[in-house]
Design an enzyme around this catalytic site. Structure first.
Site, mmCIF file in Angstrom:
data_model
loop_
_atom_site.group_PDB
_atom_site.id
_atom_site.type_symbol
_atom_site.label_atom_id
_atom_site.label_comp_id
_atom_site.label_asym_id
_atom_site.label_seq_id
_atom_site.Cartn_x
_atom_site.Cartn_y
_atom_site.Cartn_z
ATOM 1 N N GLY A 177 0.808 -1.225 0.000
ATOM 2 C CA GLY A 177 0.000 0.000 0.000
ATOM 3 C C GLY A 177 0.839 1.272 0.000
ATOM 4 O O GLY A 177 0.475 2.257 -0.644
ATOM 5 N N ASN A 178 1.977 1.266 0.713
ATOM 6 C CA ASN A 178 2.747 2.517 0.814
ATOM 7 C C ASN A 178 3.395 2.916 -0.512
ATOM 8 O O ASN A 178 3.839 4.049 -0.656
ATOM 9 C CB ASN A 178 3.815 2.406 1.920
ATOM 10 C CG ASN A 178 4.890 1.390 1.595
ATOM 11 O OD1 ASN A 178 4.612 0.334 1.034
ATOM 12 N ND2 ASN A 178 6.120 1.699 1.942
ATOM 13 N N LYS A 207 -12.657 -11.448 4.629
ATOM 14 C CA LYS A 207 -11.767 -10.321 4.300
ATOM 15 C C LYS A 207 -12.596 -9.042 4.180
ATOM 16 O O LYS A 207 -13.455 -8.923 3.303
ATOM 17 C CB LYS A 207 -11.063 -10.633 2.972
ATOM 18 C CG LYS A 207 -10.196 -9.524 2.451
ATOM 19 C CD LYS A 207 -8.902 -9.407 3.197
ATOM 20 C CE LYS A 207 -8.117 -8.188 2.704
ATOM 21 N NZ LYS A 207 -6.955 -7.880 3.542
ATOM 22 N N LYS A 219 -2.486 -10.293 -2.406
ATOM 23 C CA LYS A 219 -1.441 -10.041 -3.405
ATOM 24 C C LYS A 219 -0.121 -10.723 -3.049
ATOM 25 O O LYS A 219 0.646 -11.088 -3.940
ATOM 26 C CB LYS A 219 -1.247 -8.542 -3.640
ATOM 27 C CG LYS A 219 -0.582 -7.772 -2.517
ATOM 28 C CD LYS A 219 0.834 -7.388 -2.855
ATOM 29 C CE LYS A 219 1.522 -6.515 -1.822
ATOM 30 N NZ LYS A 219 1.271 -6.651 -0.416
ATOM 31 N N LYS A 262 2.793 -12.028 4.174
ATOM 32 C CA LYS A 262 4.110 -11.782 3.552
ATOM 33 C C LYS A 262 5.084 -12.879 3.958
ATOM 34 O O LYS A 262 5.828 -13.407 3.126
ATOM 35 C CB LYS A 262 4.656 -10.408 3.969
ATOM 36 C CG LYS A 262 3.742 -9.275 3.530
ATOM 37 C CD LYS A 262 4.264 -7.927 3.941
ATOM 38 C CE LYS A 262 3.151 -6.907 3.957
ATOM 39 N NZ LYS A 262 2.248 -6.939 2.804
HETATM 40 P P1 ADP Z 1 1.257 -3.746 2.620
HETATM 41 O O1 ADP Z 1 0.278 -2.671 2.346
HETATM 42 O O2 ADP Z 1 2.652 -3.408 2.218
HETATM 43 O O3 ADP Z 1 0.805 -5.098 2.126
HETATM 44 P P2 ADP Z 1 0.556 -4.260 5.422
HETATM 45 O O4 ADP Z 1 0.097 -3.025 6.120
HETATM 46 O O5 ADP Z 1 -0.459 -5.245 5.002
HETATM 47 O O6 ADP Z 1 1.439 -3.804 4.192
HETATM 48 O O7 ADP Z 1 1.674 -5.017 6.297
HETATM 49 C C1 ADP Z 1 2.798 -4.325 6.814
HETATM 50 C C2 ADP Z 1 2.554 -4.008 8.280
HETATM 51 O O8 ADP Z 1 2.579 -5.214 9.045
HETATM 52 C C3 ADP Z 1 3.596 -3.171 8.962
HETATM 53 O O9 ADP Z 1 3.383 -1.798 8.735
HETATM 54 C C4 ADP Z 1 3.411 -3.545 10.442
HETATM 55 O O10 ADP Z 1 2.581 -2.578 11.059
HETATM 56 C C5 ADP Z 1 2.633 -4.848 10.412
HETATM 57 N N1 ADP Z 1 3.213 -5.960 11.176
HETATM 58 C C6 ADP Z 1 2.477 -6.891 11.807
HETATM 59 N N2 ADP Z 1 3.252 -7.817 12.378
HETATM 60 C C7 ADP Z 1 4.529 -7.484 12.099
HETATM 61 C C8 ADP Z 1 5.802 -8.076 12.413
HETATM 62 N N3 ADP Z 1 5.896 -9.180 13.151
HETATM 63 N N4 ADP Z 1 6.907 -7.468 11.941
HETATM 64 C C9 ADP Z 1 6.832 -6.346 11.199
HETATM 65 N N5 ADP Z 1 5.663 -5.739 10.876
HETATM 66 C C10 ADP Z 1 4.519 -6.290 11.316
HETATM 67 MG MG MG Z 2 -0.547 -1.386 4.387
#
Ligand code: ADP
Ligand code: MG
Length: 313
Positions: free
Chosen positions: A12-13, A130, A214, A276
């Site tokens: 998302g970022n 979801k 994704k 991820k």
């Molecule tokens: P994207 O939009 O890149 O898919 P998400 O917001 O879905 O990102 O996932 C990234 C977020 O996951 C980070 O900003 C963090 O807040 C969160 N997060 C949850 N658990 C963890 C972890 N164990 N280590 C790092 N980040 C984590």
């Molecule tokens: Mg995000």
């Protein structure tokens, strides 16, 4: 020696403002900044395939659907997915082509509207979980629930529509992605995990009302394209253990088996870091050389195993 092939999954970022805002200008400037990092990787001689999320963009389309339902017929979720693949895809193409041209390494970039086959018997269809779109007060949610949608109560924040998130089984447009790669084009593919479709008994494809993850599709894409490396680019520099506690520890280089253990122990939040880590582990377990979870500015170094959480066999 063959080129190294890297699938980069953008979170998302890479597509929205720091506060998650998804106005067209916010999306364009976030993508422009993100493509500087991707351009460094491409200009360095790596074969790159890009994929990306689309949550906020689909959320916006769903709100438009609701508000304009009396004027223009609402479109289904699969259409929303295809529309966002197109808008995000061409914006990436513009930004990445210009970043590469500025580096004296011009390359064409092209987006593929990508369908992903799912299994109609996937258990996710029995329990839509979801959340998509915006929160609504109970009575308004009830109006949509009466039309056949599933809505769930999120307490003080209100109600939100929930949809199934099945596993991706096959990326139907992968041959087109491979052909682009072989022609020297940088492909953008499987945005939002791909448009989910099912195949009926006669072989005909039908879009389904679901969303794909994704990161899961990115792992599949990397396998199908025989990529060496999967890079999941997000808004943190690496995955950490004991996230959100005073015992947080960053994870650097780690084996897939050890990381799977931490995944099972619940170190990674569902719906954010969990998918991820799962994607990274799955890719390496299925023969991938390396999977990396890192920030946008770590894309080039991470691909080389020099930044982020680096998962290897
Ligand atoms: P994207 O939009 O890149 O898919 P998400 O917001 O879905 O990102 O996932 C990234 C977020 O996951 C980070 O900003 C963090 O807040 C969160 N997060 C949850 N658990 C963890 C972890 N164990 N280590 C790092 N980040 C984590
Ligand atoms: Mg995000």
């Amino acid at each position: 020696m063959s080129l190294s092939r890297v699938v980069v999954a953008l979170g998302g970022n890479a597509m929205t403002g720091p506060d998650g805002s998804a106005r067209p200008d916010d999306q364009r400037s976030a993508l422009t900044a993100a493509m500087e990092h991707v351009a460094d990787l491409v200009a360095g001689g790596t074969e790159v395939v890009l994929t990306h999320g689309n949550g906020p963009q689909v959320g916006n389309l769903l709100v438009k659907n609701e508000l304009a339902a009396d004027v223009v017929p609402p479109v289904t979720l699969d259409w929303c997915g295809a529309q966002t693949q197109a808008t995000i895809g061409f914006t990436i193409a513009d930004a990445l082509e210009s970043a590469l041209a500025r580096r004296g390494r011009p390359r064409p970039v092209s987006a593929v509207v990508t369908r992903t086959l799912v299994d109609p018997a996937d258990p996710a269809f029995d329990r839509p979980a979801k959340p998509v779109g915006r929160y609504l007060p109970g009575p308004e949610a009830a109006r949509f629930a009466a039309l056949g949608q599933d809505w769930a109560d999120f307490g003080a924040r209100g109600w939100r529509r929930v949809v199934p998130s099945p596993q991706p089984c096959e990326i139907l447009d992968a041959p087109a992605v491979r052909a682009l790669l072989e022609a020297g084009v940088v492909p953008v593919a499987a945005g939002g995990g791909g448009v989910p479709v099912v195949r009926d008994a006669s072989g005909t494809l039908h879009g389904v009302q679901a969303v794909l993850d994704k990161d899961r599709t990115a792992a599949l894409l990397a396998c199908v394209l025989s990529a060496d490396t999967l890079v999941v680019a997000t808004d943190v520099a690496c995955a950490v253990l004991d996230y959100g506690t005073d015992r947080e520890r960053p994870i650097g280089r780690i084996s897939a088996a050890e990381l799977r253990g931490y995944l099972a122990a619940g170190h990674f939040a569902e719906g954010s870091m969990g998918p991820k880590v799962e994607a990274a582990v799955r890719f390496v377990e299925s023969g991938g050389r390396r999977a990396v979870i890192t920030g946008l500015d770590g894309v080039a170094a991470g691909s080389a195993g020099q930044a982020g959480t680096v998962v290897e066999p």
